[in-house]
Write a protein that holds these residues in place. Structure first.
Motif, PDB file in Angstrom:
ATOM      1  N   ILE A  67       0.846  -1.179   0.000  1.00  0.00           N
ATOM      2  CA  ILE A  67       0.000   0.000   0.000  1.00  0.00           C
ATOM      3  C   ILE A  67       0.890   1.240   0.000  1.00  0.00           C
ATOM      4  N   PHE A  68       0.670   2.108  -0.977  1.00  0.00           N
ATOM      5  CA  PHE A  68       1.441   3.341  -1.118  1.00  0.00           C
ATOM      6  C   PHE A  68       0.507   4.521  -0.886  1.00  0.00           C
ATOM      7  N   THR A  69       0.809   5.308   0.120  1.00  0.00           N
ATOM      8  CA  THR A  69       0.031   6.503   0.405  1.00  0.00           C
ATOM      9  C   THR A  69       0.982   7.698   0.424  1.00  0.00           C
ATOM     10  N   ASN A  70       0.913   8.527  -0.617  1.00  0.00           N
ATOM     11  CA  ASN A  70       1.804   9.689  -0.747  1.00  0.00           C
ATOM     12  C   ASN A  70       3.273   9.309  -0.599  1.00  0.00           C
ATOM     13  N   GLY A  71       3.656   8.135  -1.065  1.00  0.00           N
ATOM     14  CA  GLY A  71       5.053   7.716  -1.013  1.00  0.00           C
ATOM     15  C   GLY A  71       5.407   6.864   0.186  1.00  0.00           C
ATOM     16  N   ASP A  72       4.595   6.886   1.232  1.00  0.00           N
ATOM     17  CA  ASP A  72       4.832   5.988   2.365  1.00  0.00           C
ATOM     18  C   ASP A  72       4.475   4.568   1.926  1.00  0.00           C
ATOM     19  N   ILE A  73       5.238   3.597   2.409  1.00  0.00           N
ATOM     20  CA  ILE A  73       5.043   2.213   1.987  1.00  0.00           C
ATOM     21  C   ILE A  73       4.636   1.369   3.195  1.00  0.00           C
ATOM     22  N   ASP A  74       3.570   0.603   3.034  1.00  0.00           N
ATOM     23  CA  ASP A  74       3.144  -0.380   4.032  1.00  0.00           C
ATOM     24  C   ASP A  74       3.087  -1.734   3.345  1.00  0.00           C
ATOM     25  N   VAL A  75       3.709  -2.742   3.964  1.00  0.00           N
ATOM     26  CA  VAL A  75       3.703  -4.104   3.438  1.00  0.00           C
ATOM     27  C   VAL A  75       2.966  -4.979   4.437  1.00  0.00           C
ATOM     28  N   ALA A  76       1.962  -5.708   3.943  1.00  0.00           N
ATOM     29  CA  ALA A  76       1.196  -6.622   4.794  1.00  0.00           C
ATOM     30  C   ALA A  76       1.294  -8.026   4.212  1.00  0.00           C
ATOM     31  N   LYS A  77       1.316  -9.000   5.106  1.00  0.00           N
ATOM     32  CA  LYS A  77       1.340 -10.403   4.711  1.00  0.00           C
ATOM     33  C   LYS A  77      -0.053 -10.966   4.968  1.00  0.00           C
ATOM     34  N   VAL A  78      -0.671 -11.510   3.918  1.00  0.00           N
ATOM     35  CA  VAL A  78      -2.018 -12.058   4.025  1.00  0.00           C
ATOM     36  C   VAL A  78      -1.905 -13.571   3.878  1.00  0.00           C
ATOM     37  N   ILE A  79      -2.351 -14.301   4.902  1.00  0.00           N
ATOM     38  CA  ILE A  79      -2.253 -15.759   4.897  1.00  0.00           C
ATOM     39  C   ILE A  79      -3.647 -16.340   4.715  1.00  0.00           C
ATOM     40  N   SER A  89       6.771  -1.116   7.389  1.00  0.00           N
ATOM     41  CA  SER A  89       6.309   0.230   7.040  1.00  0.00           C
ATOM     42  C   SER A  89       7.519   1.140   6.870  1.00  0.00           C
ATOM     43  N   VAL A  90       7.444   1.996   5.860  1.00  0.00           N
ATOM     44  CA  VAL A  90       8.523   2.950   5.594  1.00  0.00           C
ATOM     45  C   VAL A  90       7.913   4.308   5.292  1.00  0.00           C
ATOM     46  N   GLU A  91       8.426   5.334   5.936  1.00  0.00           N
ATOM     47  CA  GLU A  91       8.003   6.700   5.636  1.00  0.00           C
ATOM     48  C   GLU A  91       8.805   7.227   4.450  1.00  0.00           C
ATOM     49  N   LEU A  92       8.191   8.092   3.689  1.00  0.00           N
ATOM     50  CA  LEU A  92       8.826   8.663   2.506  1.00  0.00           C
ATOM     51  C   LEU A  92      10.157   9.334   2.841  1.00  0.00           C
ATOM     52  N   SER A  93      10.230  10.016   3.954  1.00  0.00           N
ATOM     53  CA  SER A  93      11.441  10.754   4.325  1.00  0.00           C
ATOM     54  C   SER A  93      12.635   9.825   4.591  1.00  0.00           C
ATOM     55  N   LYS A  94      12.391   8.562   4.862  1.00  0.00           N
ATOM     56  CA  LYS A  94      13.475   7.618   5.163  1.00  0.00           C
ATOM     57  C   LYS A  94      14.042   6.936   3.913  1.00  0.00           C
ATOM     58  N   ILE A  95      13.377   7.084   2.768  1.00  0.00           N
ATOM     59  CA  ILE A  95      13.838   6.455   1.530  1.00  0.00           C
ATOM     60  C   ILE A  95      14.946   7.311   0.922  1.00  0.00           C
ATOM     61  N   ALA A  96      16.130   6.710   0.768  1.00  0.00           N
ATOM     62  CA  ALA A  96      17.272   7.429   0.215  1.00  0.00           C
ATOM     63  C   ALA A  96      17.343   7.317  -1.302  1.00  0.00           C
ATOM     64  N   LYS A  97      16.919   6.167  -1.834  1.00  0.00           N
ATOM     65  CA  LYS A  97      17.049   5.951  -3.271  1.00  0.00           C
ATOM     66  C   LYS A  97      16.141   4.813  -3.697  1.00  0.00           C
ATOM     67  N   MET A  98      15.729   4.841  -4.974  1.00  0.00           N
ATOM     68  CA  MET A  98      14.924   3.778  -5.563  1.00  0.00           C
ATOM     69  C   MET A  98      15.573   3.367  -6.872  1.00  0.00           C
ATOM     70  N   ASP A  99      15.690   2.059  -7.099  1.00  0.00           N
ATOM     71  CA  ASP A  99      16.323   1.552  -8.323  1.00  0.00           C
ATOM     72  C   ASP A  99      15.695   0.213  -8.687  1.00  0.00           C
ATOM     73  N   ARG A 100      15.912  -0.221  -9.902  1.00  0.00           N
ATOM     74  CA  ARG A 100      15.433  -1.547 -10.325  1.00  0.00           C
ATOM     75  C   ARG A 100      16.224  -2.628  -9.597  1.00  0.00           C
ATOM     76  N   GLY A 101      15.542  -3.679  -9.206  1.00  0.00           N
ATOM     77  CA  GLY A 101      16.185  -4.764  -8.474  1.00  0.00           C
ATOM     78  C   GLY A 101      17.160  -5.560  -9.307  1.00  0.00           C
ATOM     79  N   ASP A 102      17.065  -5.458 -10.630  1.00  0.00           N
ATOM     80  CA  ASP A 102      17.981  -6.206 -11.491  1.00  0.00           C
ATOM     81  C   ASP A 102      19.113  -5.338 -12.046  1.00  0.00           C
ATOM     82  N   SER A 103      19.279  -4.112 -11.511  1.00  0.00           N
ATOM     83  CA  SER A 103      20.381  -3.253 -11.963  1.00  0.00           C
ATOM     84  C   SER A 103      21.708  -3.757 -11.381  1.00  0.00           C
TER      85      SER A 103
END
Length: 165
Positions: A67-79, A89-103
């Protein structure tokens, strides 16, 4: 105005679920053998084995919900589409960089073991996106399996921090 995106991927089954099912079958088989010789105790083992199989079966059906809300990221595990647990959970201000996982840079950082990697990928054809979170010794890499809409959301939100063009 808030920007909101949601994405769900089917994850690989957990090994603990498979081990539980195998254990349940073995206990039930042992229970049948004991049932033939010591009646009462064998019946408990058979019922216990089937109960373990039923409980373990649910843990084989796992999904990750991003779930992405204004750049904040929440990850939930549904069983088994029954139980939902927030795992990250990650706040937008804590993200330093975004890149492709296969770079090459991300693969290099993963292979060197410089950063702790928290990975939440789907089981079929993942599209990994790596987020460098935190600074200095507290930095780690969050790898998510995202669709194009979520990637665009994060590119627009992160702007200069995104290495994805």
């Amino acid at each position: 105005m808030d920007r909101y995106d949601e994405y769900v991927v089917k994850a690989k089954p957990q090994m603990t679920g498979l081990i539980g099912i195998i254990g349940g079958v073995l206990i039930a088989l042992a229970g049948v053998f004991v049932l033939l010789t010591l009646s009462g105790m064998g019946l408990l083992l058979v019922v216990g084995g089937f109960a373990l199989c039923a409980f373990s079966k649910d843990s084989m059906d796992v999904e990750y919900e991003f779930i992405f809300t204004n750049g904040d990221i929440d990850v939930a595990k549904v069983i088994a589409k029954k139980r939902r647990k927030n795992v990250h959970s990650v706040e937008l201000s804590k993200i330093a960089k975004m890149d492709r996982g296969d770079s090459d840079r991300v693969k290099n950082d993963m292979s060197l073991g410089k950063l702790k990697v928290k990975s939440y990928l789907g089981k079929e054809d993942p599209n990994p996106i790596a987020f460098y979170v935190g600074e200095g010794d507290n930095q780690y890499m969050l790898v998510l399996d995202l669709n194009d809409a979520c990637i665009e959301h994060m590119k627009n939100t992160l702007k200069s921090k995104s290495e994805i063009r």
